[in-house]
Enzyme design. Structure first.
Site, PDB file in Angstrom:
ATOM      1  N   GLY A 299     -18.183   5.794  -0.866  1.00 13.82           N
ATOM      2  CA  GLY A 299     -17.344   6.590   0.028  1.00 13.82           C
ATOM      3  C   GLY A 299     -17.810   6.631   1.466  1.00 13.82           C
ATOM      4  O   GLY A 299     -17.267   7.381   2.271  1.00 13.82           O
TER       5      GLY A 299
ATOM      6  N   GLU B  58     -23.410   3.243  -4.097  1.00 13.90           N
ATOM      7  CA  GLU B  58     -22.287   2.460  -4.624  1.00 13.90           C
ATOM      8  C   GLU B  58     -21.228   2.199  -3.548  1.00 13.90           C
ATOM      9  O   GLU B  58     -20.076   2.604  -3.681  1.00 13.90           O
ATOM     10  CB  GLU B  58     -21.632   3.228  -5.778  1.00 13.90           C
ATOM     11  CG  GLU B  58     -22.569   3.588  -6.909  1.00 13.90           C
ATOM     12  CD  GLU B  58     -21.945   4.567  -7.906  1.00 13.90           C
ATOM     13  OE1 GLU B  58     -20.866   5.129  -7.623  1.00 13.90           O
ATOM     14  OE2 GLU B  58     -22.542   4.755  -8.968  1.00 13.90           O
TER      15      GLU B  58
ATOM     16  N   GLY C   6     -18.343   0.552  -1.425  1.00 14.65           N
ATOM     17  CA  GLY C   6     -17.267  -0.435  -1.585  1.00 14.65           C
ATOM     18  C   GLY C   6     -16.709  -0.756  -0.207  1.00 14.65           C
ATOM     19  O   GLY C   6     -17.044  -1.764   0.413  1.00 14.65           O
TER      20      GLY C   6
ATOM     21  N   ARG D  22      -1.896   0.286   0.213  1.00  9.42           N
ATOM     22  CA  ARG D  22      -2.581   1.457   0.800  1.00  9.42           C
ATOM     23  C   ARG D  22      -1.715   2.290   1.749  1.00  9.42           C
ATOM     24  O   ARG D  22      -1.733   3.508   1.674  1.00  9.42           O
ATOM     25  CB  ARG D  22      -3.879   1.020   1.497  1.00  9.42           C
ATOM     26  CG  ARG D  22      -4.870   0.328   0.554  1.00  9.42           C
ATOM     27  CD  ARG D  22      -6.251   0.158   1.157  1.00  9.42           C
ATOM     28  NE  ARG D  22      -6.945   1.426   1.253  1.00  9.42           N
ATOM     29  CZ  ARG D  22      -7.098   2.108   2.346  1.00  9.42           C
ATOM     30  NH1 ARG D  22      -6.626   1.644   3.486  1.00  9.42           N
ATOM     31  NH2 ARG D  22      -7.721   3.260   2.337  1.00  9.42           N
TER      32      ARG D  22
ATOM     33  N   TYR E 243      -1.429   5.976   0.261  1.00 13.26           N
ATOM     34  CA  TYR E 243      -2.318   6.965   0.892  1.00 13.26           C
ATOM     35  C   TYR E 243      -1.954   7.235   2.349  1.00 13.26           C
ATOM     36  O   TYR E 243      -2.753   7.821   3.073  1.00 13.26           O
ATOM     37  CB  TYR E 243      -3.776   6.478   0.885  1.00 13.26           C
ATOM     38  CG  TYR E 243      -4.272   5.897  -0.403  1.00 13.26           C
ATOM     39  CD1 TYR E 243      -4.382   6.679  -1.549  1.00 13.26           C
ATOM     40  CD2 TYR E 243      -4.648   4.557  -0.473  1.00 13.26           C
ATOM     41  CE1 TYR E 243      -4.852   6.132  -2.729  1.00 13.26           C
ATOM     42  CE2 TYR E 243      -5.123   4.016  -1.652  1.00 13.26           C
ATOM     43  CZ  TYR E 243      -5.215   4.808  -2.772  1.00 13.26           C
ATOM     44  OH  TYR E 243      -5.690   4.266  -3.927  1.00 13.26           O
TER      45      TYR E 243
ATOM     46  N   CYS F 166      12.331  -3.949  -2.506  1.00 10.53           N
ATOM     47  CA  CYS F 166      13.472  -3.034  -2.550  1.00 10.53           C
ATOM     48  C   CYS F 166      13.020  -1.596  -2.759  1.00 10.53           C
ATOM     49  O   CYS F 166      13.297  -0.986  -3.798  1.00 10.53           O
ATOM     50  CB  CYS F 166      14.420  -3.467  -3.654  1.00 10.53           C
ATOM     51  SG  CYS F 166      14.949  -5.152  -3.403  1.00 10.53           S
ATOM     52  N   GLU F 167      12.273  -1.062  -1.837  1.00  7.38           N
ATOM     53  CA  GLU F 167      11.793   0.319  -1.876  1.00  7.38           C
ATOM     54  C   GLU F 167      11.582   0.789  -0.443  1.00  7.38           C
ATOM     55  O   GLU F 167      10.993   0.057   0.354  1.00  7.38           O
ATOM     56  CB  GLU F 167      10.423   0.425  -2.560  1.00  7.38           C
ATOM     57  CG  GLU F 167      10.405   0.014  -3.988  1.00  7.38           C
ATOM     58  CD  GLU F 167       9.861   1.106  -4.909  1.00  7.38           C
ATOM     59  OE1 GLU F 167       9.724   2.276  -4.488  1.00  7.38           O
ATOM     60  OE2 GLU F 167       9.597   0.754  -6.050  1.00  7.38           O
TER      61      GLU F 167
ATOM     62  N   TYR G 154      -9.682  -2.628  -1.551  1.00  7.28           N
ATOM     63  CA  TYR G 154      -8.515  -2.072  -2.246  1.00  7.28           C
ATOM     64  C   TYR G 154      -7.212  -2.700  -1.734  1.00  7.28           C
ATOM     65  O   TYR G 154      -6.173  -2.060  -1.698  1.00  7.28           O
ATOM     66  CB  TYR G 154      -8.482  -0.538  -2.120  1.00  7.28           C
ATOM     67  CG  TYR G 154      -9.793   0.091  -2.539  1.00  7.28           C
ATOM     68  CD1 TYR G 154     -10.107   0.254  -3.890  1.00  7.28           C
ATOM     69  CD2 TYR G 154     -10.743   0.481  -1.591  1.00  7.28           C
ATOM     70  CE1 TYR G 154     -11.325   0.784  -4.281  1.00  7.28           C
ATOM     71  CE2 TYR G 154     -11.971   1.017  -1.976  1.00  7.28           C
ATOM     72  CZ  TYR G 154     -12.251   1.165  -3.319  1.00  7.28           C
ATOM     73  OH  TYR G 154     -13.457   1.694  -3.706  1.00  7.28           O
TER      74      TYR G 154
END
Ligand code: LLP
Length: 428
Positions: A242, A276, A278, A315, A319, A358-359, A387
């Site tokens: 994080g 950890e 990322g 993303r 988010y 189509c969104e 991600y």
């Protein structure tokens, strides 16, 4: 740092003009810079050198096995959350990765996945609940295994990130409340097969300041002391991931900044450290390159419709994440100095950058100033390394795009584009 820079108005990944990659491999395409992710790993290794630290890169951020091999060769271990990620780590292992440098988190590990990890001899199971611990003990006894485990605790620390990616508070499905930790150790330590010798904490993803990290170390160290005073051997602290990644220039602390806050607290604690990361390793080591298919006016708005969709990079839709987006070839006066949301310059136009799906949620940016692009122009979506590809899907029956790794003046396709046949290969 990253190695995506404009030279004479053209975007380069290290020494390679990204247009060359687009012409050879097609679009959309993910492009990673090896120098960038190795530099990020090195900076973390250097920042924590004073303490015995194992860096376990979070495979979920970007799991291409070529990238994992390079990280393993540079000394990284891995943070995994599934049997599939264990398998990926094993592929990197074939290139010399040390399986004992693997930590395994996840609230719903199945028996099959647990046994695969036990057979491999991973470093730590990061335990998310008492039922999980009971099951791990039972499986070890039944199959003649021993292993080490860390208890994941929720320190209930405020963390400034999107609500979907904040996990270190009470009432999440992750870990056990810090107040219960001592009871869990009292009940399950000395079980003969699972050595409970570490504490794991992970607050969330997309951190912007070091305070939550400093605060949680301060909250966890008294727990370690209390456990030790009751006879439990705690020799490692896993501080999760994080750490901020540079989505906008200079907005997040560096690895050295985090270490400056954390290391002094741990000096006297006699704990091995596990991290950890990322995003802080891979996010801005990757871009997604896409081509403008059409431009259209709808009401007051101008839409730039590109050939990547939310299936390729979800993303922004999931988010409301910010990604800097800029054409791959620009007039010198449009070379961006910063990669910020409000980068307005005379001559830019305000557009929505959207995909073909189509969104209504299929967008990459809304009301964003950008130099004028035309049909056929290449557009780079920056900081897409983490991600991005790992969350991509075949939605709308769109083949998964390729991944390319740049190393100096060379590039190689490290995952080819899916074909239509690949997409239906497993169907009857
Ligand atoms: N360790 C644990 C236990 C995690 O759950 C995660 C991420 C990490 C490490 C790595 O966190 P990082 O350093 O990458 O922030 N898909 C979201 C992020 C989800 C993060 C899930 N856990 C996004 O695109 O922002």
């Amino acid at each position: 740092m990253d190695s995506f820079v404009y030279k004479n108005g053209k975007l380069f990944a290290e020494g390679v003009d990204v247009e060359t990659i687009a012409n050879e491999v097609g679009t959309p395409v993910y492009i990673y810079s090896k120098a960038t992710f190795l530099d990020h790993l090195k900076k973390i290794q250097t920042a924590y050198a004073e303490i015995d630290t194992t860096i376990c890169y979070a495979i979920k951020a970007c799991g291409n096995i070529t990238i994992l091999k390079h990280l393993a060769e540079a000394g990284s271990g891995f943070d995994i959350v599934s049997g599939g990620e264990l398998f990926r780590a094993q592929q990197a292992g074939a290139a010399g990765a040390d399986m004992s440098k693997i930590v395994y988190a996840g609230v719903g590990k199945t028996d099959k996945e647990i046994l695969e990890a036990l057979d491999t001899g991973i470093g730590y199971f990061n335990i998310e609940s008492e039922p999980e611990l009971e099951n791990l003990i039972a499986l070890c006894k039944k199959h003649g295994h021993t292993t080490k485990a860390a208890l994941r605790v929720n320190p209930d620390i405020k963390y400034d990130s999107h609500k979907h990616i904040t996990t270190g508070v009470k009432e999440t499905k992750f870990g056990v409340d810090i107040e219960r930790a001592q009871k869990v150790f009292a009940k399950y330590d000395n079980n003969g097969v699972v050595e409970m010798s570490a504490i794991h904490v992970h607050l969330g993803s997309g951190g912007k300041t070091i305070e939550p990290y400093v605060n949680y170390v301060k909250k966890v160290l008294p727990l370690v002391e209390a456990l030790r005073s009751r006879g439990h051997t705690i020799d490692a602290l896993d501080l999760g991931g994080g750490y901020g990644a540079d989505y906008q220039s200079d907005t997040v602390p560096s690895a050295a900044d985090y270490a400056a806050g954390i290391v002094p607290l741990l000096r006297a604690a006699k704990l091995k450290l596990i991290l950890e990361p990322g995003k802080s390793i891979i996010a801005n080591a990757g871009i997604m390159l896409t081509r403008t298919v059409f431009k259209k006016i709808g009401g007051e708005k101008t839409f730039v419709i590109v050939d990547a969709g939310m299936n390729d990079l979800i993303r922004p839709c999931l988010y409301e994440a910010f990604h800097f987006i800029w054409p791959a070839a620009v007039d010198e006066k449009f070379v961006p100095e910063k990669r910020v949301k409000d980068l307005t310059m005379p001559g830019t136009e305000v557009v929505d950058i959207v995909g073909p799906i189509c969104e209504g949620t299929d967008y990459f940016a809304k009301d964003r100033a950008m130099p004028t692009v035309r049909r056929g122009d290449l557009v780079a979506v920056f900081t897409a390394g983490a991600y991005g590809y790992t969350m991509a899907s075949n939605y709308n029956a769109r083949p998964m795009c390729p991944e390319v790794l740049v190393d100096g003046n060379k590039f190689e396709v490290i995952r080819r584009r899916q074909t239509y046949e690949d997409m239906i290969a497993l169907e009857k």
